[in-house]
Scaffold this motif. Structure first.
Motif, short mmCIF file in Angstrom:
data_model
loop_
_atom_site.label_atom_id
_atom_site.label_comp_id
_atom_site.label_asym_id
_atom_site.label_seq_id
_atom_site.Cartn_x
_atom_site.Cartn_y
_atom_site.Cartn_z
N GLU A 255 -19.31 -12.32 -34.77
CA GLU A 255 -19.51 -12.16 -33.02
C GLU A 255 -19.47 -13.31 -32.54
OE1 GLU A 255 -21.90 -10.91 -29.03
OE2 GLU A 255 -23.17 -11.43 -31.09
N PHE A 256 -17.60 -13.55 -32.49
CA PHE A 256 -17.06 -14.81 -31.58
C PHE A 256 -17.36 -14.92 -30.37
CE2 PHE A 256 -13.71 -14.26 -34.58
CZ PHE A 256 -13.51 -15.86 -35.51
N SER A 257 -18.15 -16.20 -29.78
CA SER A 257 -18.13 -16.90 -28.58
C SER A 257 -17.18 -17.01 -28.02
CB SER A 257 -19.24 -17.79 -28.43
OG SER A 257 -20.35 -17.07 -29.05
N ILE A 258 -16.10 -16.42 -27.08
CA ILE A 258 -15.02 -16.68 -26.21
C ILE A 258 -15.25 -17.24 -25.41
CG2 ILE A 258 -13.03 -15.75 -25.75
CD1 ILE A 258 -14.06 -14.81 -28.85
N ASP A 259 -14.48 -18.34 -25.36
CA ASP A 259 -14.23 -19.67 -23.78
C ASP A 259 -13.36 -18.79 -23.00
OD1 ASP A 259 -13.97 -22.00 -22.49
OD2 ASP A 259 -12.45 -22.65 -23.40
N TYR A 260 -14.79 -18.46 -21.99
CA TYR A 260 -14.12 -18.04 -20.21
C TYR A 260 -14.65 -17.97 -19.75
CZ TYR A 260 -13.34 -13.06 -18.50
OH TYR A 260 -13.33 -11.69 -17.40
N HIS A 261 -13.89 -18.08 -18.81
CA HIS A 261 -14.29 -18.41 -17.32
C HIS A 261 -15.25 -17.99 -16.54
CE1 HIS A 261 -11.89 -15.42 -15.77
NE2 HIS A 261 -12.11 -15.32 -14.74
N GLN A 262 -15.81 -16.28 -17.06
CA GLN A 262 -17.79 -15.95 -16.49
C GLN A 262 -17.80 -15.65 -17.42
OE1 GLN A 262 -14.68 -14.39 -13.60
NE2 GLN A 262 -15.83 -11.81 -13.55
N GLY A 263 -19.20 -16.09 -17.03
CA GLY A 263 -20.17 -14.44 -17.74
C GLY A 263 -20.26 -14.70 -19.47
N SER A 264 -20.46 -13.96 -19.64
CA SER A 264 -20.79 -14.34 -21.23
C SER A 264 -20.00 -13.57 -21.75
CB SER A 264 -21.62 -14.16 -21.77
OG SER A 264 -22.44 -14.36 -23.03
N PHE A 265 -18.72 -13.64 -22.83
CA PHE A 265 -17.29 -13.16 -23.74
C PHE A 265 -17.75 -13.03 -25.14
CE2 PHE A 265 -13.04 -12.45 -23.33
CZ PHE A 265 -13.13 -11.29 -24.44
N HIS A 266 -18.40 -11.89 -25.65
CA HIS A 266 -18.91 -12.32 -26.98
C HIS A 266 -17.90 -11.43 -27.93
CE1 HIS A 266 -22.83 -14.31 -26.87
NE2 HIS A 266 -21.72 -15.06 -26.44
N LEU A 267 -16.95 -11.53 -28.46
CA LEU A 267 -16.17 -10.78 -29.41
C LEU A 267 -16.49 -10.16 -30.81
CD1 LEU A 267 -13.34 -8.53 -28.61
CD2 LEU A 267 -12.33 -10.92 -30.10
N LEU A 268 -17.05 -8.78 -31.01
CA LEU A 268 -17.10 -8.77 -32.54
C LEU A 268 -15.65 -8.57 -33.42
CD1 LEU A 268 -20.06 -6.29 -31.61
CD2 LEU A 268 -20.89 -8.12 -32.38
N GLY A 269 -15.87 -8.29 -34.45
CA GLY A 269 -15.02 -8.66 -35.49
C GLY A 269 -16.05 -8.11 -36.75
N LEU A 270 -15.95 -6.42 -36.66
CA LEU A 270 -16.36 -5.52 -37.99
C LEU A 270 -14.93 -5.25 -39.07
CD1 LEU A 270 -17.82 -2.99 -35.44
CD2 LEU A 270 -18.80 -4.96 -36.43
N PHE A 271 -15.40 -5.16 -40.42
CA PHE A 271 -14.81 -4.28 -41.66
C PHE A 271 -13.56 -6.11 -41.57
CE2 PHE A 271 -15.89 -0.16 -39.35
CZ PHE A 271 -16.43 0.08 -40.62
N ILE A 272 -14.48 -7.31 -41.55
CA ILE A 272 -13.49 -8.03 -41.63
C ILE A 272 -13.49 -8.70 -43.09
CG2 ILE A 272 -13.82 -9.25 -39.27
CD1 ILE A 272 -16.48 -11.28 -40.59
N ASP A 273 -12.08 -9.29 -43.28
CA ASP A 273 -12.64 -9.87 -45.14
C ASP A 273 -13.39 -11.41 -45.05
OD1 ASP A 273 -11.62 -10.79 -47.61
OD2 ASP A 273 -9.92 -11.20 -47.58
N HIS A 274 -14.37 -11.31 -45.68
CA HIS A 274 -15.29 -13.23 -45.25
C HIS A 274 -14.42 -14.06 -45.58
CE1 HIS A 274 -17.55 -10.98 -47.91
NE2 HIS A 274 -17.81 -11.63 -48.44
N THR A 275 -14.09 -13.54 -47.03
CA THR A 275 -13.07 -14.68 -47.82
C THR A 275 -11.77 -14.60 -47.38
OG1 THR A 275 -11.70 -12.57 -49.47
CG2 THR A 275 -14.44 -13.50 -49.54
N TYR A 276 -11.33 -14.38 -46.07
CA TYR A 276 -9.99 -14.97 -45.52
C TYR A 276 -9.68 -16.40 -45.29
CZ TYR A 276 -5.81 -14.93 -42.30
OH TYR A 276 -4.89 -15.13 -41.50
N LYS A 277 -8.72 -17.81 -45.42
CA LYS A 277 -9.08 -19.16 -45.74
C LYS A 277 -8.87 -19.35 -44.32
CE LYS A 277 -7.30 -23.14 -47.88
NZ LYS A 277 -6.38 -23.49 -48.67
#
Length: 283
Positions: free
Chosen positions: A68-90
């Motif tokens: 769950e990335f916290s995104i730099d955004y001008h208002q509120g709270s912006f979170h972006l989920l990444g699902l099914f990621i390859d967590h070994t991606y350098k």
């Protein structure tokens, strides 16, 4: 286990970020309450995924690697989920390591600011609370509670750690385009988490912003979320249909905020059928 009898939860946190259960404990707990599919989506870190995947095999629970990335955004709270990621991606590993260093520095600055306001806690206490995980405000909040500066999390986030209050230090966040790029290149899908937290003025403003996100590569919306009322769910469901986006749901489980694994609200089960359109992404 069929989708009609199983439970799912596509937004959960462990001690790798600010949850109170270790990845193994969370998977064991998920199994005990009938969860068949769970996504590990710790804040800006992937350090709990390996342990969760191993536990998933042990307890026969399908674990989706996520973030769950916290995104730099001008208002509120912006979170972006990444699902099914390859967590070994350098490049993903390098980015989350950078963000972790920023959080550690931020924690030290928060402590310094609290001390200026005669609120005395230590970095050592916070590190102990994080227990090797990625340090976040909830760890600091738990220390404040233990030290008697607040009775619960709600009181902490009313009186401390927010803009205009003692202990507020702006968080270093990933840029929007970078987050989408990393998720895509790591083989994942991007999901807009609990969109109500964006604090947009009306549906038209959200629609315009959603179009921008779709152009950047957005794959879906977390429709079923603890922040959403039934009306919100209906609205976001319509947006997924309008733009042919995936629909997901999660408890945003941390373990100390009254959440129930597998439920987006009290007695409101996350529909297990949400996982059906995701079956092609399972490895």
């Amino acid at each position: 286990m069929s989708s009609s009898t199983s439970k799912i939860d596509l937004h959960c946190h462990t001690t790798a970020s600010d949850g109170i259960k270790s990845p193994t404990d969370l998977i064991e707990y998920a199994k005990s309450v009938g969860i068949s599919t769970i996504a590990i989506t710790d804040h800006d870190t992937i350090s709990g995924i390996d342990e969760a995947l191993k536990a998933g095999k042990r307890y026969n629970v399908q674990v989706i690697p996520g973030i769950e990335f916290s995104i730099d955004y001008h208002q509120g709270s912006f979170h972006l989920l990444g699902l099914f990621i390859d967590h070994t991606y350098k490049p993903l590993i390098e980015k989350v390591e950078y963000l972790a260093k920023c959080r550690e520095t931020r924690s030290e600055r928060i402590v310094d600011d609290l001390i200026k306001h005669n609120i005395t806690i230590s970095n050592k206490e916070i590190q102990k609370e994080a227990n090797g995980g990625s340090i976040g405000r909830p760890h600091i909040a738990r220390v404040l509670i233990k030290q008697g500066y607040a009775k619960d999390m709600k009181e902490v986030f009313s009186n401390f750690l927010i803009k205009g209050k003692p202990g507020y230090i702006k968080k270093e966040k990933i840029q929007l385009a970078d987050a989408f790029s990393l998720i895509e290149k790591a083989g994942g899908i991007s999901i807009l988490a609990h969109p109500i937290s964006l604090e947009y003025s009306d549906s038209n403003e959200f629609d315009l912003f959603l179009n921008k996100l779709i152009k950047l590569g957005l794959n879906g919306i977390e429709v079923y979320a603890s922040m959403h009322c039934e009306k919100d769910i209906e609205i976001y469901s319509q947006f997924t249909k309008k733009y042919d986006l995936l629909m997901t749901g999660g408890s945003d489980f941390h373990g100390d905020k009254g959440e129930t694994l597998g439920y987006y609200c009290e007695n409101k089960l996350i529909p297990a059928t949400l996982q059906n359109p995701l079956k092609n992404f399972f490895r």
